[in-house]
Write a protein that holds these residues in place. Structure first.
Motif, PDB file in Angstrom:
ATOM      1  N   VAL A  80      15.283   2.405 -10.328  1.00 29.64           N
ATOM      2  CA  VAL A  80      14.247   2.559 -11.346  1.00 29.64           C
ATOM      3  C   VAL A  80      12.907   2.100 -10.790  1.00 29.64           C
ATOM      4  O   VAL A  80      12.801   1.012 -10.206  1.00 29.64           O
ATOM      5  CB  VAL A  80      14.607   1.736 -12.604  1.00 29.64           C
ATOM      6  CG1 VAL A  80      13.561   1.934 -13.695  1.00 29.64           C
ATOM      7  CG2 VAL A  80      16.005   2.120 -13.107  1.00 29.64           C
ATOM      8  N   ILE A  81      11.865   2.913 -10.985  1.00 33.61           N
ATOM      9  CA  ILE A  81      10.546   2.612 -10.422  1.00 33.61           C
ATOM     10  C   ILE A  81       9.463   2.821 -11.468  1.00 33.61           C
ATOM     11  O   ILE A  81       9.439   3.840 -12.158  1.00 33.61           O
ATOM     12  CB  ILE A  81      10.222   3.515  -9.210  1.00 33.61           C
ATOM     13  CG1 ILE A  81      11.320   3.442  -8.161  1.00 33.61           C
ATOM     14  CG2 ILE A  81       8.876   3.130  -8.601  1.00 33.61           C
ATOM     15  CD1 ILE A  81      11.182   4.464  -7.061  1.00 33.61           C
ATOM     16  N   SER A  89      17.516  11.458 -20.799  1.00 37.48           N
ATOM     17  CA  SER A  89      17.035  12.473 -21.731  1.00 37.48           C
ATOM     18  C   SER A  89      16.736  11.892 -23.107  1.00 37.48           C
ATOM     19  O   SER A  89      16.035  12.515 -23.912  1.00 37.48           O
ATOM     20  CB  SER A  89      18.068  13.601 -21.867  1.00 37.48           C
ATOM     21  OG  SER A  89      18.267  14.244 -20.620  1.00 37.48           O
ATOM     22  N   SER A  90      17.269  10.714 -23.385  1.00 41.47           N
ATOM     23  CA  SER A  90      17.021  10.082 -24.684  1.00 41.47           C
ATOM     24  C   SER A  90      15.673   9.374 -24.737  1.00 41.47           C
ATOM     25  O   SER A  90      15.221   8.977 -25.817  1.00 41.47           O
ATOM     26  CB  SER A  90      18.134   9.068 -24.993  1.00 41.47           C
ATOM     27  OG  SER A  90      18.043   7.929 -24.128  1.00 41.47           O
ATOM     28  N   LEU A  91      15.029   9.192 -23.595  1.00 45.92           N
ATOM     29  CA  LEU A  91      13.736   8.522 -23.568  1.00 45.92           C
ATOM     30  C   LEU A  91      12.680   9.401 -24.226  1.00 45.92           C
ATOM     31  O   LEU A  91      12.660  10.624 -24.031  1.00 45.92           O
ATOM     32  CB  LEU A  91      13.327   8.202 -22.125  1.00 45.92           C
ATOM     33  CG  LEU A  91      14.213   7.207 -21.389  1.00 45.92           C
ATOM     34  CD1 LEU A  91      13.772   7.063 -19.939  1.00 45.92           C
ATOM     35  CD2 LEU A  91      14.180   5.845 -22.073  1.00 45.92           C
ATOM     36  N   ASP A  92      11.785   8.787 -24.988  1.00 43.95           N
ATOM     37  CA  ASP A  92      10.759   9.564 -25.687  1.00 43.95           C
ATOM     38  C   ASP A  92       9.402   8.910 -25.505  1.00 43.95           C
ATOM     39  O   ASP A  92       9.229   7.995 -24.711  1.00 43.95           O
ATOM     40  CB  ASP A  92      11.115   9.711 -27.168  1.00 43.95           C
ATOM     41  CG  ASP A  92      11.327   8.362 -27.861  1.00 43.95           C
ATOM     42  OD1 ASP A  92      11.045   7.314 -27.226  1.00 43.95           O
ATOM     43  OD2 ASP A  92      11.767   8.349 -29.030  1.00 43.95           O
ATOM     44  N   ARG A  93       8.433   9.428 -26.225  1.00 40.32           N
ATOM     45  CA  ARG A  93       7.047   8.960 -26.190  1.00 40.32           C
ATOM     46  C   ARG A  93       6.525   8.912 -24.748  1.00 40.32           C
ATOM     47  O   ARG A  93       6.608   9.903 -24.036  1.00 40.32           O
ATOM     48  CB  ARG A  93       6.934   7.593 -26.884  1.00 40.32           C
ATOM     49  CG  ARG A  93       7.427   7.636 -28.351  1.00 40.32           C
ATOM     50  CD  ARG A  93       7.079   6.362 -29.095  1.00 40.32           C
ATOM     51  NE  ARG A  93       7.678   5.153 -28.548  1.00 40.32           N
ATOM     52  CZ  ARG A  93       8.914   4.760 -28.825  1.00 40.32           C
ATOM     53  NH1 ARG A  93       9.705   5.478 -29.608  1.00 40.32           N
ATOM     54  NH2 ARG A  93       9.384   3.637 -28.315  1.00 40.32           N
ATOM     55  N   LEU A 137      16.794   1.808 -21.754  1.00 37.92           N
ATOM     56  CA  LEU A 137      18.011   2.329 -21.137  1.00 37.92           C
ATOM     57  C   LEU A 137      19.154   1.322 -21.187  1.00 37.92           C
ATOM     58  O   LEU A 137      20.268   1.622 -20.743  1.00 37.92           O
ATOM     59  CB  LEU A 137      17.733   2.697 -19.672  1.00 37.92           C
ATOM     60  CG  LEU A 137      16.820   3.907 -19.444  1.00 37.92           C
ATOM     61  CD1 LEU A 137      16.430   4.000 -17.982  1.00 37.92           C
ATOM     62  CD2 LEU A 137      17.498   5.185 -19.905  1.00 37.92           C
ATOM     63  N   LYS A 138      18.849   0.113 -21.680  1.00 37.89           N
ATOM     64  CA  LYS A 138      19.837  -0.966 -21.778  1.00 37.89           C
ATOM     65  C   LYS A 138      20.424  -1.304 -20.413  1.00 37.89           C
ATOM     66  O   LYS A 138      21.628  -1.377 -20.210  1.00 37.89           O
ATOM     67  CB  LYS A 138      20.957  -0.588 -22.762  1.00 37.89           C
ATOM     68  CG  LYS A 138      20.446  -0.358 -24.182  1.00 37.89           C
ATOM     69  CD  LYS A 138      21.569  -0.011 -25.145  1.00 37.89           C
ATOM     70  CE  LYS A 138      21.014   0.217 -26.550  1.00 37.89           C
ATOM     71  NZ  LYS A 138      22.076   0.583 -27.514  1.00 37.89           N
ATOM     72  N   LEU A 139      19.520  -1.528 -19.441  1.00 39.59           N
ATOM     73  CA  LEU A 139      19.900  -1.840 -18.068  1.00 39.59           C
ATOM     74  C   LEU A 139      19.440  -3.227 -17.681  1.00 39.59           C
ATOM     75  O   LEU A 139      18.500  -3.770 -18.244  1.00 39.59           O
ATOM     76  CB  LEU A 139      19.269  -0.835 -17.094  1.00 39.59           C
ATOM     77  CG  LEU A 139      19.666   0.631 -17.202  1.00 39.59           C
ATOM     78  CD1 LEU A 139      18.839   1.458 -16.236  1.00 39.59           C
ATOM     79  CD2 LEU A 139      21.144   0.801 -16.947  1.00 39.59           C
ATOM     80  N   CYS A 196       9.790  -2.978 -17.502  1.00 39.61           N
ATOM     81  CA  CYS A 196      10.628  -3.716 -18.449  1.00 39.61           C
ATOM     82  C   CYS A 196      10.944  -2.882 -19.685  1.00 39.61           C
ATOM     83  O   CYS A 196      12.066  -2.921 -20.202  1.00 39.61           O
ATOM     84  CB  CYS A 196       9.926  -5.013 -18.861  1.00 39.61           C
ATOM     85  SG  CYS A 196       9.695  -6.193 -17.515  1.00 39.61           S
ATOM     86  N   THR A 197       9.974  -2.108 -20.148  1.00 41.96           N
ATOM     87  CA  THR A 197      10.195  -1.235 -21.304  1.00 41.96           C
ATOM     88  C   THR A 197      11.270  -0.204 -21.007  1.00 41.96           C
ATOM     89  O   THR A 197      12.162   0.043 -21.827  1.00 41.96           O
ATOM     90  CB  THR A 197       8.891  -0.518 -21.693  1.00 41.96           C
ATOM     91  OG1 THR A 197       7.899  -1.496 -22.030  1.00 41.96           O
ATOM     92  CG2 THR A 197       9.113   0.407 -22.879  1.00 41.96           C
ATOM     93  N   GLY A 198      11.204   0.402 -19.811  1.00 43.92           N
ATOM     94  CA  GLY A 198      12.197   1.390 -19.432  1.00 43.92           C
ATOM     95  C   GLY A 198      13.593   0.808 -19.345  1.00 43.92           C
ATOM     96  O   GLY A 198      14.560   1.398 -19.848  1.00 43.92           O
TER      97      GLY A 198
END
Length: 299
Positions: free
Chosen positions: A180-181, A112-116, A203-205, A197-199
């Motif tokens: 993650v996909i 839920s913290s992901l934006d843009r 998410l710090k994964l 890679c951005t995702g």
């Protein structure tokens, strides 16, 4: 217990299209408790990867070469995906309902913290409507219930999240805590990898990786050497409908067979280079020409 570890192998005697493993680790400790079982299987599955080896990582899309122009006449879609898990919890196959709910809560908070460009919505399997489920199936984001016996033998998903553009999605508590996909139509693998890679960064994964494409190979797919070509390229094939489906209309899902021992960039590059060769072979066969001189050496 050992019977939990080997249940998948007891219920499923292999798979016709991809290499599978007949055991499942319930948690991080399982790899030590059942070391005598897991170590040789991991070495066999991952091309000689030993307990003493260290996995390497490279999430820099700029290191990927010639990956933005895969022929759209053959390429239907491209994707990069990978698993992320918490070492503090058992794997989803052995989590209690309470643990699964706790992991889901943490995952939804992070997503839920992901934006843009990555802003999106989470759907739980238990509460989604029939219309929502069918839309996710049509988008190839969700299994058709899910019904794969390999998954039913070891655990099931809790939910799925995707961004508004439908190019970045995350399964929660499926085979791993998070799957993650990144995906899009046609053949710009560099854009797909960059989004992946951005995702992960946001998410710090960290994740082990699989890159894949849906590709039209009606001639090569029928060729007697197709399976050997894939093996030499360290690739594998299956149908486009999921792990338990066959190719339809000469369209295959082709992906890297390795997971450990190569960096993320190396694995994606392996798929990019391999797919270009597969397309060249398909073009030869379309013209009635031989492909013997294009047979690759074993990677």
């Amino acid at each position: 217990m050992l019977d939990d570890v080997i249940q998948t192998g007891v219920d499923n005697l292999g798979h016709p299209y991809i290499m599978t493993v007949g055991c499942v680790a319930g948690d991080k400790e399982s790899y030590e408790v059942f070391k005598d079982l897991f170590d040789p299987i991991i070495e066999e599955q991952h091309g000689g990867y030993k307990p003493s080896n260290e996995h390497k990582t490279d999430l820099n899309p700029d290191n990927l070469q010639d990956s933005d122009d895969l022929d759209p006449n053959y390429m239907l879609s491209s994707r990069v995906q990978g698993a992320a898990a918490s070492a503090a919890s058992a794997s989803p196959q052995h989590c209690s309902c309470g643990e699964c709910r706790a992991i889901e809560k943490l995952a939804v908070k992070a997503l839920s913290s992901l934006d843009r460009d990555l802003a999106g919505r989470y759907y739980t399997l238990k509460s989604m409507t029939e219309v929502e489920q069918q839309q996710l199936i049509d988008d190839h984001f969700l299994f058709d219930k899910p019904v794969s016996p390999l998954l039913l033998a070891s655990g099931m998903a809790c939910g799925i999240w995707h961004n508004d553009n439908k190019t970045f999605l995350v399964w929660v508590n499926e085979e791993d805590h998070l799957w993650v996909i990144s995906m899009q139509k046609r053949g710009n693998m560099k854009e797909v990898f960059t989004c992946f890679c951005t995702g992960l960064t946001r998410l710090k994964l960290t994740s082990r990786l699989q890159a894949g494409v849906h590709i039209k190979l009606p001639h090569l797919g029928k060729h007697e050497k197709f399976s050997e070509v894939l093996k030499r390229l360290r690739l594998q094939k299956r149908g486009t409908g999921g792990v338990d489906t066959a190719a339809v209309g000469g369209v295959f899902d082709v992906s890297n067979a390795d997971r450990l021992g190569f960096s993320e960039v190396e694995l994606v590059q392996m798929v990019v280079d391999g797919v270009k060769l597969l397309i060249e072979m398909e073009q030869r066969l379309e013209q009635g020409q031989a492909i013997d001189d294009l047979m690759p050496a074993q990677k």
